[in-house]
Design a protein around this motif. Structure first.
Motif, PDB file in Angstrom:
ATOM      1  N   ARG A   1       9.054  18.934  22.327  1.00  0.00           N
ATOM      2  CA  ARG A   1       7.928  19.634  23.441  1.00  0.00           C
ATOM      3  C   ARG A   1       8.662  20.793  23.718  1.00  0.00           C
ATOM      4  O   ARG A   1      10.007  21.210  23.967  1.00  0.00           O
ATOM      5  CB  ARG A   1       7.819  18.606  24.312  1.00  0.00           C
ATOM      6  N   ASP A   2       7.839  21.799  24.159  1.00  0.00           N
ATOM      7  CA  ASP A   2       8.192  23.040  24.533  1.00  0.00           C
ATOM      8  C   ASP A   2       8.016  23.107  26.012  1.00  0.00           C
ATOM      9  O   ASP A   2       7.299  22.610  26.953  1.00  0.00           O
ATOM     10  CB  ASP A   2       7.347  24.231  24.046  1.00  0.00           C
ATOM     11  N   PRO A   3       9.230  23.381  26.891  1.00  0.00           N
ATOM     12  CA  PRO A   3       9.274  23.445  28.418  1.00  0.00           C
ATOM     13  C   PRO A   3       8.568  24.580  28.725  1.00  0.00           C
ATOM     14  O   PRO A   3       8.740  25.825  28.035  1.00  0.00           O
ATOM     15  CB  PRO A   3      10.735  23.154  28.801  1.00  0.00           C
ATOM     16  N   HIS A   4       8.286  24.691  30.152  1.00  0.00           N
ATOM     17  CA  HIS A   4       7.824  25.883  30.734  1.00  0.00           C
ATOM     18  C   HIS A   4       9.136  26.303  31.617  1.00  0.00           C
ATOM     19  O   HIS A   4       9.697  25.655  32.454  1.00  0.00           O
ATOM     20  CB  HIS A   4       6.762  25.656  31.616  1.00  0.00           C
TER      21      HIS A   4
ATOM     22  N   GLY B   1       9.922  22.821  34.156  1.00  0.00           N
ATOM     23  CA  GLY B   1       9.007  21.507  33.900  1.00  0.00           C
ATOM     24  C   GLY B   1       8.449  21.543  32.630  1.00  0.00           C
ATOM     25  O   GLY B   1       8.354  22.547  31.818  1.00  0.00           O
ATOM     26  N   TRP B   2       7.641  20.491  32.171  1.00  0.00           N
ATOM     27  CA  TRP B   2       7.022  20.250  31.171  1.00  0.00           C
ATOM     28  C   TRP B   2       5.538  21.200  30.984  1.00  0.00           C
ATOM     29  O   TRP B   2       5.265  21.452  29.991  1.00  0.00           O
ATOM     30  CB  TRP B   2       6.954  18.915  30.788  1.00  0.00           C
ATOM     31  N   GLU B   3       5.165  21.260  32.254  1.00  0.00           N
ATOM     32  CA  GLU B   3       4.050  21.867  32.454  1.00  0.00           C
ATOM     33  C   GLU B   3       4.258  23.146  33.483  1.00  0.00           C
ATOM     34  O   GLU B   3       4.893  22.835  34.252  1.00  0.00           O
ATOM     35  CB  GLU B   3       2.838  21.182  32.709  1.00  0.00           C
TER      36      GLU B   3
ATOM     37  N   GLU C   1       2.139  23.970  35.794  1.00  0.00           N
ATOM     38  CA  GLU C   1       1.802  23.718  37.003  1.00  0.00           C
ATOM     39  C   GLU C   1       2.651  22.737  37.879  1.00  0.00           C
ATOM     40  O   GLU C   1       2.525  22.457  39.065  1.00  0.00           O
ATOM     41  CB  GLU C   1       0.434  23.337  37.010  1.00  0.00           C
ATOM     42  N   ARG C   2       3.517  22.104  37.190  1.00  0.00           N
ATOM     43  CA  ARG C   2       4.295  21.016  37.643  1.00  0.00           C
ATOM     44  C   ARG C   2       5.749  21.653  37.601  1.00  0.00           C
ATOM     45  O   ARG C   2       6.711  20.532  37.758  1.00  0.00           O
ATOM     46  CB  ARG C   2       3.913  19.661  36.781  1.00  0.00           C
ATOM     47  N   ALA C   3       6.103  22.595  37.084  1.00  0.00           N
ATOM     48  CA  ALA C   3       7.506  23.234  37.131  1.00  0.00           C
ATOM     49  C   ALA C   3       8.086  23.246  38.515  1.00  0.00           C
ATOM     50  O   ALA C   3       7.361  23.479  39.472  1.00  0.00           O
ATOM     51  CB  ALA C   3       7.618  24.662  36.646  1.00  0.00           C
ATOM     52  N   GLN C   4       9.291  22.495  38.354  1.00  0.00           N
ATOM     53  CA  GLN C   4      10.059  22.409  39.737  1.00  0.00           C
ATOM     54  C   GLN C   4      11.091  23.407  40.105  1.00  0.00           C
ATOM     55  O   GLN C   4      11.627  24.003  39.119  1.00  0.00           O
ATOM     56  CB  GLN C   4      10.802  21.135  40.025  1.00  0.00           C
ATOM     57  N   MET C   5      11.181  23.872  41.394  1.00  0.00           N
ATOM     58  CA  MET C   5      12.101  24.704  41.491  1.00  0.00           C
ATOM     59  C   MET C   5      13.740  24.302  41.583  1.00  0.00           C
ATOM     60  O   MET C   5      13.963  23.247  42.004  1.00  0.00           O
ATOM     61  CB  MET C   5      11.961  25.174  43.362  1.00  0.00           C
ATOM     62  N   MET C   6      14.374  25.056  40.763  1.00  0.00           N
ATOM     63  CA  MET C   6      15.952  24.552  40.505  1.00  0.00           C
ATOM     64  C   MET C   6      16.661  25.099  41.444  1.00  0.00           C
ATOM     65  O   MET C   6      17.977  24.810  41.417  1.00  0.00           O
ATOM     66  CB  MET C   6      16.277  24.706  39.000  1.00  0.00           C
ATOM     67  N   GLY C   7      16.414  26.143  42.068  1.00  0.00           N
ATOM     68  CA  GLY C   7      17.278  26.916  43.016  1.00  0.00           C
ATOM     69  C   GLY C   7      17.288  28.443  42.932  1.00  0.00           C
ATOM     70  O   GLY C   7      16.620  29.092  42.180  1.00  0.00           O
ATOM     71  N   GLU C   8      17.929  29.100  43.920  1.00  0.00           N
ATOM     72  CA  GLU C   8      18.269  30.349  43.853  1.00  0.00           C
ATOM     73  C   GLU C   8      19.643  30.789  43.508  1.00  0.00           C
ATOM     74  O   GLU C   8      20.585  30.011  44.134  1.00  0.00           O
ATOM     75  CB  GLU C   8      17.642  30.898  45.348  1.00  0.00           C
ATOM     76  N   PHE C   9      20.041  31.785  42.744  1.00  0.00           N
ATOM     77  CA  PHE C   9      21.145  32.113  42.403  1.00  0.00           C
ATOM     78  C   PHE C   9      21.528  33.394  42.406  1.00  0.00           C
ATOM     79  O   PHE C   9      20.615  34.016  41.843  1.00  0.00           O
ATOM     80  CB  PHE C   9      21.417  31.160  40.777  1.00  0.00           C
ATOM     81  N   ALA C  10      22.691  33.874  42.910  1.00  0.00           N
ATOM     82  CA  ALA C  10      22.945  35.011  42.818  1.00  0.00           C
ATOM     83  C   ALA C  10      24.041  35.394  41.569  1.00  0.00           C
ATOM     84  O   ALA C  10      24.955  34.874  41.217  1.00  0.00           O
ATOM     85  CB  ALA C  10      23.873  35.446  44.095  1.00  0.00           C
ATOM     86  N   TYR C  11      23.628  36.581  41.108  1.00  0.00           N
ATOM     87  CA  TYR C  11      24.104  37.043  39.687  1.00  0.00           C
ATOM     88  C   TYR C  11      25.821  37.355  40.166  1.00  0.00           C
ATOM     89  O   TYR C  11      25.814  38.175  41.150  1.00  0.00           O
ATOM     90  CB  TYR C  11      23.660  38.192  38.697  1.00  0.00           C
TER      91      TYR C  11
ATOM     92  N   GLY D   1      13.960  23.298  23.098  1.00  0.00           N
ATOM     93  CA  GLY D   1      13.550  22.178  23.867  1.00  0.00           C
ATOM     94  C   GLY D   1      14.028  22.087  25.379  1.00  0.00           C
ATOM     95  O   GLY D   1      14.495  23.171  25.679  1.00  0.00           O
ATOM     96  N   TRP D   2      14.223  20.789  25.761  1.00  0.00           N
ATOM     97  CA  TRP D   2      14.830  20.800  27.141  1.00  0.00           C
ATOM     98  C   TRP D   2      15.609  19.265  27.071  1.00  0.00           C
ATOM     99  O   TRP D   2      15.088  18.488  27.189  1.00  0.00           O
ATOM    100  CB  TRP D   2      14.063  20.735  28.147  1.00  0.00           C
ATOM    101  N   ILE D   3      16.892  19.407  27.402  1.00  0.00           N
ATOM    102  CA  ILE D   3      17.634  18.139  27.476  1.00  0.00           C
ATOM    103  C   ILE D   3      18.572  18.433  28.635  1.00  0.00           C
ATOM    104  O   ILE D   3      18.971  19.253  29.156  1.00  0.00           O
ATOM    105  CB  ILE D   3      18.961  17.958  26.278  1.00  0.00           C
ATOM    106  N   THR D   4      18.475  17.040  29.447  1.00  0.00           N
ATOM    107  CA  THR D   4      19.161  16.693  30.720  1.00  0.00           C
ATOM    108  C   THR D   4      20.454  16.056  30.478  1.00  0.00           C
ATOM    109  O   THR D   4      20.154  14.805  29.768  1.00  0.00           O
ATOM    110  CB  THR D   4      18.256  16.194  31.686  1.00  0.00           C
ATOM    111  N   THR D   5      21.451  16.430  30.652  1.00  0.00           N
ATOM    112  CA  THR D   5      22.620  15.606  30.687  1.00  0.00           C
ATOM    113  C   THR D   5      23.273  14.981  32.036  1.00  0.00           C
ATOM    114  O   THR D   5      23.413  16.091  32.863  1.00  0.00           O
ATOM    115  CB  THR D   5      23.837  16.517  30.021  1.00  0.00           C
ATOM    116  N   VAL D   6      23.549  13.808  32.121  1.00  0.00           N
ATOM    117  CA  VAL D   6      23.900  13.354  33.329  1.00  0.00           C
ATOM    118  C   VAL D   6      25.505  12.907  33.201  1.00  0.00           C
ATOM    119  O   VAL D   6      25.772  11.844  32.345  1.00  0.00           O
ATOM    120  CB  VAL D   6      23.298  12.131  33.675  1.00  0.00           C
ATOM    121  N   GLU D   7      26.373  13.603  34.058  1.00  0.00           N
ATOM    122  CA  GLU D   7      27.877  12.924  34.016  1.00  0.00           C
ATOM    123  C   GLU D   7      27.864  11.983  35.137  1.00  0.00           C
ATOM    124  O   GLU D   7      27.594  12.379  36.243  1.00  0.00           O
ATOM    125  CB  GLU D   7      28.649  13.895  34.203  1.00  0.00           C
TER     126      GLU D   7
END
Length: 338
Positions: free
Chosen positions: A3-6, A66-68, A70-80, A327-333
Motif C-alpha cells: 500500500r502507498d501511504p500519504h 496516513g494511509w489516506e 484525508e485521514r493523515a495525522q500530524m506527526m509533529g513540527e520539527f526544526a532543521y 510503503g510504511w512500516i512502524t517499528t515499536v521498541e
C-alpha cells in the motif's frame, strides 16, 4: 500487495515537499521517544545533479502521515538542524535533512547556573520544574506524587547545565519520564501511560504477522533481592537505610549516595528497583504503518506466544519509516513497563 501511504512534509511556504520534489524524494523517518531523547524527523532525498541545497538552520517542517490523505495525522513540527550525506554502490547517494522537535527551543538548551530553595520559592521538585517551564514559555503537567516530593535538604543546585538537562536528570533520579511535546513539559511516572493532556494513552495492539520482523529478549533477574537507599535522619542525627524489596535473588544493591530526606530515598530506591526489573525484558516489533502508535503507550502483542504476549510492555521508542517506493512500516521498541 504493498500500500502507498500519504506523506506530507511542508515548510514555511506550505507546499508539500513529497510532491514538489517527487523525482528525488525518498521518504521520511519520524522518531518518537518516550523521554530523555528529542523526537526527530529525517527527510530523505536522492542526491543527484543539480544538487539540492539544505534550508536555513531552524527552518520548521510539519510532517503528516496516513494511509489516506484525508485521514493523515500530524506527526509533529520539527526544526532543521543539520544534513547527513551518504552513498552506497547499490542504493546511490542520499541527502538527509535531520530535524528535531521544534518544542526544544534555545531556552531549553541554554546552559546556566542557579540554585533552588525555600528562599527562592522552591520547596518541591514540582516548583523547580514549573520554574524551568515558565522560563521557556511552556505549560507543565506533572504527576502529583512527583510534584509534591520535597527537595533533599531543601536545596537543589543547577550548575552549568541546560534546563532540559536538569529536568531530565530529576526525572531519571525519580524513575520518571520528562518530555517536551505539544507545547508542554510533561513529567510522569514510568508505566503510568498518560498523554500530555493527562489522559490515558491508547495501547498499541500488534497482531502477529509473518511478513513483519520482531525480536524479544526476556531475561529472568535473580541477582538482587532488595535495593537500599541511605538518607540522613536529622532527628536521630545519623544515617538510615530504606529498603525496597525485589521479586527474587540474594544480593543487595546499595545506592552510593545519601539522600537528603526519607521521601527522596524512597523515590530513589523505587526508581532503581524498577530499572532493574525493566531491563529484564526488551523487544522490537514491526507492523503496518500506524500513526496512532506513540512512545510511552502500553504495547499489546497478540499471537506471539504466552511468554511474549504476557509481558507488561511499554513503548520506549516508535519509528515511522515511509516513502513512495517503500510503503510504511512502524517499528515499536518496547521494554518491561516499570
Amino acid at each position: 500487495m504493498r500500500r502507498d501511504p500519504h506523506i506530507s512534509v511542508t515548510g514555511p511556504d506550505g507546499v508539500n515537499l513529497a510532491e514538489r520534489l517527487c523525482d528525488v524524494f525518498v521518504g521520511i523517518r519520524v522518531s518518537d521517544f518516550a523521554g530523555g531523547e528529542v523526537d526527530e524527523l529525517h527527510i530523505i532525498f536522492r542526491r543527484q545533479k543539480p544538487y539540492l541545497m539544505p534550508p536555513p538552520p531552524g527552518t520548521v517542517f510539519t510532517a503528516r502521515l496516513g494511509w489516506e490523505a484525508e485521514r493523515a495525522q500530524m506527526m509533529g513540527e520539527f526544526a532543521y538542524e543539520r544534513t547527513l550525506y551518504s552513498g552506497e554502490p547499490e542504493s546511490g547517494q542520499e541527502m538527509i535533512l535531520v530535524c528535531r522537535a521544534a518544542d526544544l527551543t534555545d531556552a531549553w538548551k541554554r546552559v546556566d547556573s542557579e540554585h533552588f530553595d525555600d528562599e527562592t520559592g522552591h520547596k518541591t521538585y514540582g516548583d523547580v520544574l514549573r520554574t524551568l517551564a515558565s522560563k521557556a514559555g511552556v505549560d507543565v503537567a506533572i504527576d502529583a506524587t512527583l510534584d509534591a516530593l520535597p527537595l533533599p535538604s531543601g536545596y537543589l543546585l543547577r550548575w552549568k547545565q541546560s534546563a532540559i538537562g536538569l529536568a531530565t536528570e530529576i526525572a531519571d533520579d525519580l524513575g520518571a519520564i520528562v518530555k517536551l511535546q505539544a507545547g508542554k513539559l510533561t513529567v510522569r511516572r514510568r508505566g503510568s501511560f498518560t498523554s500530555p493532556s493527562g489522559g490515558e494513552l491508547p495501547a498499541i495492539a500488534i497482531p502477529f504477522d509473518p511478513n513483519y520482523a520482531f525480536q524479544a529478549d526476556i531475561e529472568p533477574r535473580y541477582g538482587f533481592s532488595e535495593v537500599a537507599a541511605g538518607w540522613f535522619d536529622d532527628r536521630a542525627g545519623r544515617a538510615a537505610d530504606l529498603v525496597h524489596a525485589l521479586s527474587g535473588g540474594f544480593a543487595r544493591l546499595a545506592l552510593p549516595h545519601l539522600a537528603g530526606s526519607e521521601a527522596f530515598a524512597k523515590a530513589s530506591a523505587e526508581a532503581a528497583a524498577q530499572k532493574l526489573e525493566a531491563e529484564s525484558a526488551t523487544a522490537y516489533f514491526e507492523m503496518a504503518g500506524n500513526a496512532a502508535a506513540v512512545a510511552g503507550a502500553p504495547v499489546k502483542p497478540e499471537g506471539f506466544g504466552p511468554d511474549i504476549d504476557g509481558v507488561n510492555w511499554e513503548a520506549i521508542a516508535v519509528y515511522h519509516d515511509a516513502g513512495p517506493d517503500r510503503g510504511w512500516i512502524t517499528t515499536v521498541e518496547a521494554a518491561l513497563a516499570w
